[in-house]
Every structure is written in C-alpha cells, then in structure tokens.
Design a protein around this motif. Structure first.
Motif, PDB file in Angstrom:
ATOM      1  N   VAL A   1     -11.417   0.069   0.721  1.00 23.31           N
ATOM      2  CA  VAL A   1     -10.699   1.363   0.643  1.00 23.31           C
ATOM      3  C   VAL A   1     -10.951   2.086  -0.548  1.00 23.31           C
TER       4      VAL A   1
ATOM      5  N   HIS B   1       0.730  -1.328   0.016  1.00 23.00           N
ATOM      6  CA  HIS B   1       0.096  -0.026  -0.059  1.00 23.00           C
ATOM      7  C   HIS B   1       0.858   1.289  -0.090  1.00 23.00           C
TER       8      HIS B   1
ATOM      9  N   ASP C   1      -9.063   1.973  12.221  1.00 25.02           N
ATOM     10  CA  ASP C   1      -8.914   0.534  12.307  1.00 25.02           C
ATOM     11  C   ASP C   1      -8.443   0.094  13.660  1.00 25.02           C
TER      12      ASP C   1
ATOM     13  N   THR D   1      -5.862  -6.258   8.855  1.00 22.51           N
ATOM     14  CA  THR D   1      -5.999  -5.348   7.733  1.00 22.51           C
ATOM     15  C   THR D   1      -4.554  -5.487   6.864  1.00 22.51           C
TER      16      THR D   1
ATOM     17  N   GLY E   1     -13.442   4.408   4.100  1.00 17.91           N
ATOM     18  CA  GLY E   1     -13.289   3.046   4.279  1.00 17.91           C
ATOM     19  C   GLY E   1     -14.766   2.415   4.480  1.00 17.91           C
TER      20      GLY E   1
ATOM     21  N   ARG F   1     -10.163  -5.235   7.235  1.00 19.62           N
ATOM     22  CA  ARG F   1      -9.761  -4.124   6.220  1.00 19.62           C
ATOM     23  C   ARG F   1      -8.858  -4.758   4.982  1.00 19.62           C
TER      24      ARG F   1
ATOM     25  N   LEU G   1      -4.218   7.015   4.288  1.00 17.10           N
ATOM     26  CA  LEU G   1      -4.262   5.768   4.777  1.00 17.10           C
ATOM     27  C   LEU G   1      -3.940   5.502   6.050  1.00 17.10           C
TER      28      LEU G   1
ATOM     29  N   ILE H   1     -10.285   9.710   0.738  1.00 15.38           N
ATOM     30  CA  ILE H   1     -10.404   8.180   0.832  1.00 15.38           C
ATOM     31  C   ILE H   1     -11.707   7.792   1.996  1.00 15.38           C
TER      32      ILE H   1
ATOM     33  N   LEU I   1      -6.656   6.162   8.202  1.00 12.93           N
ATOM     34  CA  LEU I   1      -7.713   5.172   8.480  1.00 12.93           C
ATOM     35  C   LEU I   1      -7.082   3.794   9.168  1.00 12.93           C
TER      36      LEU I   1
END
Length: 272
Positions: free
Chosen positions: A174, A148, A161, A199, A184, A169, A154, A182, A157
């Motif tokens: 995403v 990623h 999480d 995740t 989720g 995840r 991110l 972005i 995110l």
C-alpha cells in the motif's frame, strides 16, 4: 523532461504509451521481492519516468498458480482498477524488456513525510480510528497490534482486493503517492478461481459497503460482461473471468465487505 509518478497518472493514455513504447533501461533489482523485480527508466519523446519491470522468466513457480501467468495478473489488476474509476493500481502493461516479456508498471514515489496507513503499533497506543487486525509481540515481549487506518481510500482498496481475489495484500503493498492518493501494487497472485483472499485490510469485515462501492460494482459487472472481459481474456482463463464476475455478483447481493476465510490464512506472511 522528467515526470514524477503524479503527472503520468493524470494522463492515463500518455502513461500507457510511455510504458508500452518507451525505451527501457534498467537501474537495479529490488532484492526484497520474491520474484525478479527490476526498477528501470522509461524514455519516450523526451519524457522519462521510472517503472517496475517484472519479467515472466523471473517468476518463481507456485503450487497454486500456473507458471508464467503472474505478469498477466498484474496487468489484469490494473485493467479492473481502471474500470472502477478509482485509479488504485498504477498504469501497468505487458511488454518486452531486457529479460523478455513481463509486466511494466509506473513507479510510485512515496514522499518522505507520508503518514503510514498500515503497520505495527504499540498495542496501548492504537491511533484513533484505526482498526486492529492481529496481535503480536516483539523480541522483548512488548505487545503490538497490526492495524490500519479507518480511511475511505483504504476501504476502496479492500473492495478491489475482494473483487480480484488478492492473495497477498501486505501493508508494504500500500503506497501513498505524492498526490495524496493511495495505490496498491504487487497483484501477481490474484484472480484465482478458488477463494484465496489474504489481506491486512480486514477492518471493515462484514460491514456494509459504502454507497460509492455499490455503484461501482453495478457498473463493473456490465464491463466484465463486455469490453473489459474481452481485454482480460488476453491474460486470464475463461474460468477466472467467470469467477471474477461471480465475486462481483456476491458483493452486490450481500452489500457487505467479505469476512475472513476459515479454511485459508486470512493475513499474508509476512504482513508488511
């Protein structure tokens, strides 16, 4: 007047009114989802928008989550996201629909030219500033990496999480919106009292949290102890809310992203 996902998100109250009170007409089913997941059109006072409706009666029984609770967990994820001020989860409510009560979430349209932030890439072609998470090979034996982007959106995110204890995840959860934010989605298996974080966003594991995350967590702790906790009580148990507060406290004390668990699969399957 037809609204894309962007405009309702700019006015959260309007989006929530549309989700709660709009007439819901179904378009079809998202067949790749493990639970019944339906796309629909909401209409209220001449305004329309797409949504995702997940009826409670369509939830697949799970061994580790109480039956009939996934829709409430979807709503809880939005409530926590909203309290962070980061807006990472599209507006989501619990409402009645054609198949009974369920979660109803604003649909996010991804532009056709949106750059993916998570995925499998050839192992020898990892983009700059991407984090490799796991190794894989295709049917021909070619090496790939699940990876990623090193993107602050991110990272936020990943913090969310960790807060909500998201057990699923996937990269496909995403989304990149037309507003370049972005989002989720799919948070039905979150907020368990046991640590179940799974995740694809492990790129910052063990690293220091960014300053904005530390500030957010400080504020979130107070909200969980107050009005936010009262709202969550409509969807989560007392123990689940207490564990939410505990996870926030641990993140504040360590000041670091969590490490992958040793007694629980760290990456969901399938990962995308």
């Amino acid at each position: 007047m037809t609204l894309s996902g962007l405009e309702p998100l700019r006015d959260g109250d309007a989006a929530l009114r549309l989700l709660r009170d709009g007439t819901l007409d179904l378009e079809g089913r998202l067949v790749d989802a493990s639970n019944t997941t339906l796309r629909g059109i909401l209409t209220l006072d001449g305004v329309t928008a797409r949504c995702v409706y997940k009826p409670v009666r369509g939830e697949r029984p799970l061994w580790d989550f109480p039956d009939g609770t996934l829709a409430g967990r979807e709503v809880s994820a939005f409530l926590v996201s909203d309290a962070t001020g980061w807006g990472l989860v599209p507006p989501t409510v619990l409402r009645d629909g054609p198949f009974g009560p369920g979660s109803c979430q604003l649909w996010i349209d991804e532009p056709a030219d949106a750059e993916p932030l998570v995925g499998f890439v050839p192992a020898d072609e990892l983009p700059p500033r991407w984090h490799p998470i796991a190794a894989a090979r295709d049917d021909d034996g070619v090496a790939y990496a699940l990876a990623h982007a090193d993107d602050p959106r991110l990272a936020r995110l990943a913090v969310l999480d960790a807060v909500i204890n998201n057990a699923d995840r996937k990269g496909g959860h995403v989304l990149v919106g037309s507003d370049d934010r972005i989002y989720g989605v799919d948070h039905g298996v979150s907020f368990h009292v046991e640590g179940k974080l799974r995740t694809v966003l492990w790129g910052w594991a063990g690293k220091q949290l960014p300053p904005d995350a530390v500030e957010m967590l400080d504020g979130l702790a107070g909200q969980v102890a107050g009005a936010l906790g009262d709202e969550l009580a409509d969807h989560l148990t007392i123990s689940e809310i207490a564990e939410l507060a505990s996870r926030i406290d641990v993140l504040r004390k360590t000041g670091r992203f969590p490490q992958p668990p040793e007694d629980w699969p760290a990456v969901p399957w399938p990962p995308m």
